[in-house]
Write an enzyme that holds these catalytic residues in place. Structure first.
Site: not given
Ligand code: LMR
Length: 499
Positions: A346, A349-351, A354
């Site tokens: 979420r 983790a996405h940050k 990327v």
């Protein structure tokens, strides 16, 4: 002078937090049950059914209704003739109670609070601190209202200062129309009108925890201006056709609660906070004679519903053998039962993923051809594989979507609520799909998980990446590989022409 012991305050709040994590208030169940009876859209009916089934399961299992076990809000009305037998502040007592409730061994709740909002956002680990509001009132008692407010619906709080002759109803309807589905409708609107900016917001928060009575109000009709306004907003918002989970339908609101306060002649402050399907609050009084006691609700308050999982309703999908041809055969609105491996991930983790992709580094799990589930689960207890694990709002992942799809080969995303225009274009360009699970049906969804292990970003706590094996996890295709979105098509179908 009434003397209230510190332990009675802490015990009461801790017990209330545990209680509301698994018991919906009976008035909420009554209104949700009536919504199911009145709803005509089949996908919205399915979502409401899942919410009610989940609620009953949570009450029986004494496990959280939703994985987002909320930010704790405590409103205290302290009688002026009360003395508290303690050297500590009310904030310290409330935080002690939160710690005890959220780290409870039998029913651990999810720690969602991050300590430093503008830098590292490190999780406090025990869901402290709570948001404490104290009013000094006359009398010799202490009234305590405890709520646990989900982040998705809190994110949709809105505030404005209207001009005195502006229409409150027009502004509320226009703004709710733009909220999307991240607040997990059907639910309640808490509205604060008047006072000042801060007062209006507090009134909105307090209003949403008043006992629901919209069914009675509709039946008997309004008897004053405030009730007329409640009813007008209720009818106009429901006419928008947003429906349960934004799938399109007749019922978006279960109730509208309004509090008012005198204000400046030049101003009309107006605050709106929606409350989601995980409506959780408890009110109790301490009078110095000992702790508060809470009576569990009667299970017969819940309807006994059966979910239709027959093949005619659902397509079976093997997540370990996903192909572009199979994804291309999914159409917006199709219902699927997912089995196989998926990864969780979420916001945090996405940050990180990327950031890794931008630095030319690999992400910690191989997402090629795979599915990711936007979720931050509750920790498992006893024989559970995982705690309640419902979807988080996918819209927040939009900013990462193109880079994740392009950089990893990910094919399927699962979350809740609508995607933005650019994310939808990216999904279509990458021949991927976005599926939704029902927000507010977290305990039910968790039963589809057959194995779970943390595989990356362990330090992120509930935001770590897990590898899950699921069996027959029910989802709906929300954005298909042609870029059709259920959150556009559904509400358009159910919107009343004069809305
Ligand atoms: O934090 C979550 O698990 C969900 C969040 O409340 C949301 O609705 O997006």
């Amino acid at each position: 002078m009434t003397i209230i012991q510190e332990c009675d305050i802490i015990d009461g709040i801790a017990e209330a937090l545990q209680f509301i994590s698994y018991y919906h208030p009976p008035d909420f169940i009554r209104h949700m049950k009536s919504a199911l009876e009145r709803e005509e859209s089949s996908s919205a009916r399915d979502a409401i059914t899942q919410i009610l089934v989940n609620s009953r399961m949570a009450a029986i299992g004494r496990r959280p209704i939703c994985q987002d076990t909320g930010t704790v809000n405590v409103f205290i009305k302290l009688g002026m003739k009360v003395s508290i037998a303690s050297d500590r502040t009310l904030q310290e007592m409330v935080d002690d109670a939160i710690r005890r409730a959220y780290l409870n061994d039998d029913n651990p709740l999810r720690a969602s609070i991050v300590l430093d909002p503008i830098s590292k956002r490190t999780n406090s680990g025990d869901n402290t601190p709570g948001m404490v509001h104290v009013d000094l009132v006359s009398g010799d008692k202490m009234e305590i209202a405890v709520s646990a407010k989900g982040g998705g619906s809190e994110n949709k709080a809105r505030f404005t200062v209207l001009e005195p002759s502006d229409s409150v109803s027009d502004w509320v309807v226009k703004n709710v129309a733009g909220l999307g589905a991240g607040w997990c409708p059907p639910g309640i609107l808490g509205i604060g009108i008047g006072g000042s900016a801060d007062k209006a917001m507090l009134m909105a928060k307090e209003a949403m925890n008043e006992e629901m009575d919209m069914l009675e109000l509709v039946q008997r009709g309004p008897s004053n201006l405030l009730e007329e306004l409640r009813l007008e907003i209720f009818e106009r918002v429901n006419a928008l056709g947003i429906g349960a989970q934004g799938l399109g339908g007749k019922i978006t609101l279960l109730d509208v609660k309004i509090k008012t306060f005198p204000t400046h002649a030049a101003s009309l402050p107006l605050a709106v906070i929606p409350n989601c399907a995980a409506t959780r609050h408890m009110h109790f009084e301490l009078d110095g004679t000992g702790p508060a006691h809470f009576t569990p609700p009667d299970l017969s308050d819940w309807p006994e519903l059966v979910l239709d999982r027959t093949a005619s309703q659902y397509k079976h999908v093997n997540l370990d053998q996903l192909t572009e041809t199979e994804i291309a055969a999914w159409h917006c609105g199709d219902t699927l039962l997912l089995s196989g491996t998926l990864y969780t991930g979420r916001d945090a983790a996405h940050k990180r993923m990327v950031e890794a992709l931008r630095a030319g580094d690999p992400v910690p799990v191989d997402l090629k051809g795979k599915a990711i589930y936007y979720v931050g689960p509750v920790d498992a207890v006893g024989s559970e594989i995982i705690g309640p694990a419902g979807p988080t709002t996918a819209t927040r992942m939009d900013r990462f979507t193109d880079e994740v799809l392009g950089g990893t080969g990910l094919k399927v995303m699962i979350g809740k609520a609508e995607r933005g225009k650019e994310a939808i274009e990216s999904i279509a360009r990458h021949k991927a799909a976005y599926l939704i699970a029902v927000g507010g049906a977290a305990y039910l969804v968790s039963k589809a998980v057959k194995s779970a292990k943390r595989v990356a970003y362990n330090d992120l706590g509930m935001e770590a990446i897990y590898e899950l094996r699921v069996e027959e996890m029910p989802v709906t295709v929300a954005v298909d590989c042609r870029g059709e979105s259920i959150h556009t098509l559904g509400p358009a179908k159910w919107r009343k022409l004069d809305a």
